[in-house]
Design a protein around this motif. Structure first.
Motif, PDB file in Angstrom:
ATOM      1  N   ALA A 169     -12.722  -9.989  46.340  1.00 30.64           N
ATOM      2  CA  ALA A 169     -13.588  -8.831  46.602  1.00 30.64           C
ATOM      3  C   ALA A 169     -13.457  -7.797  45.490  1.00 30.64           C
ATOM      4  N   ASP A 170     -12.229  -7.588  44.973  1.00 28.24           N
ATOM      5  CA  ASP A 170     -12.034  -6.653  43.858  1.00 28.24           C
ATOM      6  C   ASP A 170     -12.829  -7.105  42.636  1.00 28.24           C
ATOM      7  N   VAL A 171     -12.813  -8.395  42.391  1.00 28.25           N
ATOM      8  CA  VAL A 171     -13.524  -8.929  41.227  1.00 28.25           C
ATOM      9  C   VAL A 171     -15.033  -8.725  41.395  1.00 28.25           C
ATOM     10  N   LEU A 172     -15.545  -9.016  42.569  1.00 27.83           N
ATOM     11  CA  LEU A 172     -16.976  -8.820  42.814  1.00 27.83           C
ATOM     12  C   LEU A 172     -17.348  -7.341  42.746  1.00 27.83           C
ATOM     13  N   TRP A 173     -16.504  -6.481  43.278  1.00 29.85           N
ATOM     14  CA  TRP A 173     -16.787  -5.047  43.262  1.00 29.85           C
ATOM     15  C   TRP A 173     -16.838  -4.513  41.833  1.00 29.85           C
ATOM     16  N   GLN A 222      -5.292 -10.481  33.005  1.00 30.76           N
ATOM     17  CA  GLN A 222      -5.695  -9.687  34.155  1.00 30.76           C
ATOM     18  C   GLN A 222      -4.785  -9.922  35.360  1.00 30.76           C
ATOM     19  N   ARG A 223      -3.800 -10.811  35.187  1.00 33.26           N
ATOM     20  CA  ARG A 223      -2.906 -11.159  36.293  1.00 33.26           C
ATOM     21  C   ARG A 223      -3.718 -11.642  37.507  1.00 33.26           C
ATOM     22  N   CYS A 224      -4.636 -12.569  37.215  1.00 27.56           N
ATOM     23  CA  CYS A 224      -5.470 -13.134  38.269  1.00 27.56           C
ATOM     24  C   CYS A 224      -5.490 -14.646  38.118  1.00 27.56           C
ATOM     25  N   ASP A 225      -6.014 -15.318  39.131  1.00 30.12           N
ATOM     26  CA  ASP A 225      -6.130 -16.761  38.998  1.00 30.12           C
ATOM     27  C   ASP A 225      -7.374 -17.093  38.160  1.00 30.12           C
ATOM     28  N   ALA A 226      -7.451 -18.321  37.701  1.00 28.53           N
ATOM     29  CA  ALA A 226      -8.526 -18.718  36.791  1.00 28.53           C
ATOM     30  C   ALA A 226      -9.892 -18.686  37.466  1.00 28.53           C
ATOM     31  N   TYR A 227      -9.938 -18.947  38.764  1.00 25.08           N
ATOM     32  CA  TYR A 227     -11.202 -18.816  39.498  1.00 25.08           C
ATOM     33  C   TYR A 227     -11.686 -17.374  39.403  1.00 25.08           C
ATOM     34  N   GLN A 228     -10.800 -16.434  39.674  1.00 33.34           N
ATOM     35  CA  GLN A 228     -11.156 -15.017  39.612  1.00 33.34           C
ATOM     36  C   GLN A 228     -11.540 -14.611  38.187  1.00 33.34           C
ATOM     37  N   THR A 255     -19.006 -11.110  36.511  1.00 33.97           N
ATOM     38  CA  THR A 255     -19.181  -9.742  36.997  1.00 33.97           C
ATOM     39  C   THR A 255     -19.137  -8.748  35.840  1.00 33.97           C
ATOM     40  N   HIS A 256     -18.441  -9.092  34.773  1.00 34.70           N
ATOM     41  CA  HIS A 256     -18.463  -8.258  33.562  1.00 34.70           C
ATOM     42  C   HIS A 256     -19.881  -8.241  32.993  1.00 34.70           C
ATOM     43  N   GLU A 257     -20.520  -9.390  32.969  1.00 31.11           N
ATOM     44  CA  GLU A 257     -21.914  -9.450  32.523  1.00 31.11           C
ATOM     45  C   GLU A 257     -22.794  -8.598  33.438  1.00 31.11           C
ATOM     46  N   GLN A 258     -22.539  -8.684  34.742  1.00 31.69           N
ATOM     47  CA  GLN A 258     -23.309  -7.892  35.700  1.00 31.69           C
ATOM     48  C   GLN A 258     -23.162  -6.400  35.421  1.00 31.69           C
ATOM     49  N   ARG A 259     -21.961  -5.944  35.114  1.00 28.23           N
ATOM     50  CA  ARG A 259     -21.745  -4.527  34.766  1.00 28.23           C
ATOM     51  C   ARG A 259     -22.631  -4.116  33.596  1.00 28.23           C
ATOM     52  N   HIS A 260     -22.704  -4.993  32.600  1.00 22.56           N
ATOM     53  CA  HIS A 260     -23.491  -4.660  31.413  1.00 22.56           C
ATOM     54  C   HIS A 260     -24.991  -4.774  31.666  1.00 22.56           C
ATOM     55  N   ILE A 261     -25.382  -5.621  32.571  1.00 25.31           N
ATOM     56  CA  ILE A 261     -26.789  -5.661  32.978  1.00 25.31           C
ATOM     57  C   ILE A 261     -27.138  -4.338  33.653  1.00 25.31           C
TER      58      ILE A 261
END
Length: 163
Positions: free
Chosen positions: A69-73, A130-136, A143-149
């Protein structure tokens, strides 16, 4: 996969038919233009891909400190503006939008193909950056692309944006 497909379509939609003046418009002297946003995505693509490829297998315990959820947010909420690392700023060498989109699509397609076909357990691989799993991390790329969109949409909504 669905999120990655969606962001690729959104980017295409947001830049379709823009004039050189629109691509070069800056809302402020320190803000990026739309062309620089695309350039940034081209610059970070190989860096983020390498981060994903360098993810280390973890045998036990929770991988990372984030949740999905953090990643999507992150892709939705641009309240906290981030400053790109110097190595991830636009190169400002992108000759034109079509060249940038071609490079972006090649990177994006490589990532998408990997995510669609990998047998790697992405939940059991740690991306140290990012101290996250590879899926995230793969989701974070999208989601980084989404931010820039969203950033492109903000630029286009500026009252001084060339019409």
């Amino acid at each position: 996969v669905a999120h990655m497909e969606m962001t690729a379509r959104w980017l295409d939609d947001q830049v379709a038919g823009l004039s050189p003046a629109q691509l070069a418009f800056r809302p402020s002297p320190t803000a990026w233009s739309i062309l620089e946003v695309v350039d940034h995505l081209v610059v970070v693509g190989p860096i983020y891909w390498k981060n994903l490829q360098d993810a280390t297998p973890v045998s036990a315990g929770r991988v990372g400190m984030m949740n999905d959820a953090d990643v999507l947010w992150y892709g939705i909420d641009r309240t906290d503006r981030e400053i790109a690392l110097q190595t991830e700023e636009p190169s400002r060498k992108l000759p034109d939008l079509q060249g940038g989109l071609k490079a972006y699509r090649a990177q994006h397609d490589e990532l998408l193909q990997y995510v669609r076909t990998t047998k790697d357990d992405l939940r059991r691989r740690l991306v140290e950056r990012q101290r996250c799993d590879a899926y995230q991390w793969a989701l974070l790329i999208s989601t980084h692309e989404q931010r820039h969109i969203q950033q492109i949409r903000e630029i286009k909504a500026n009252p001084k944006f060339p019409r």
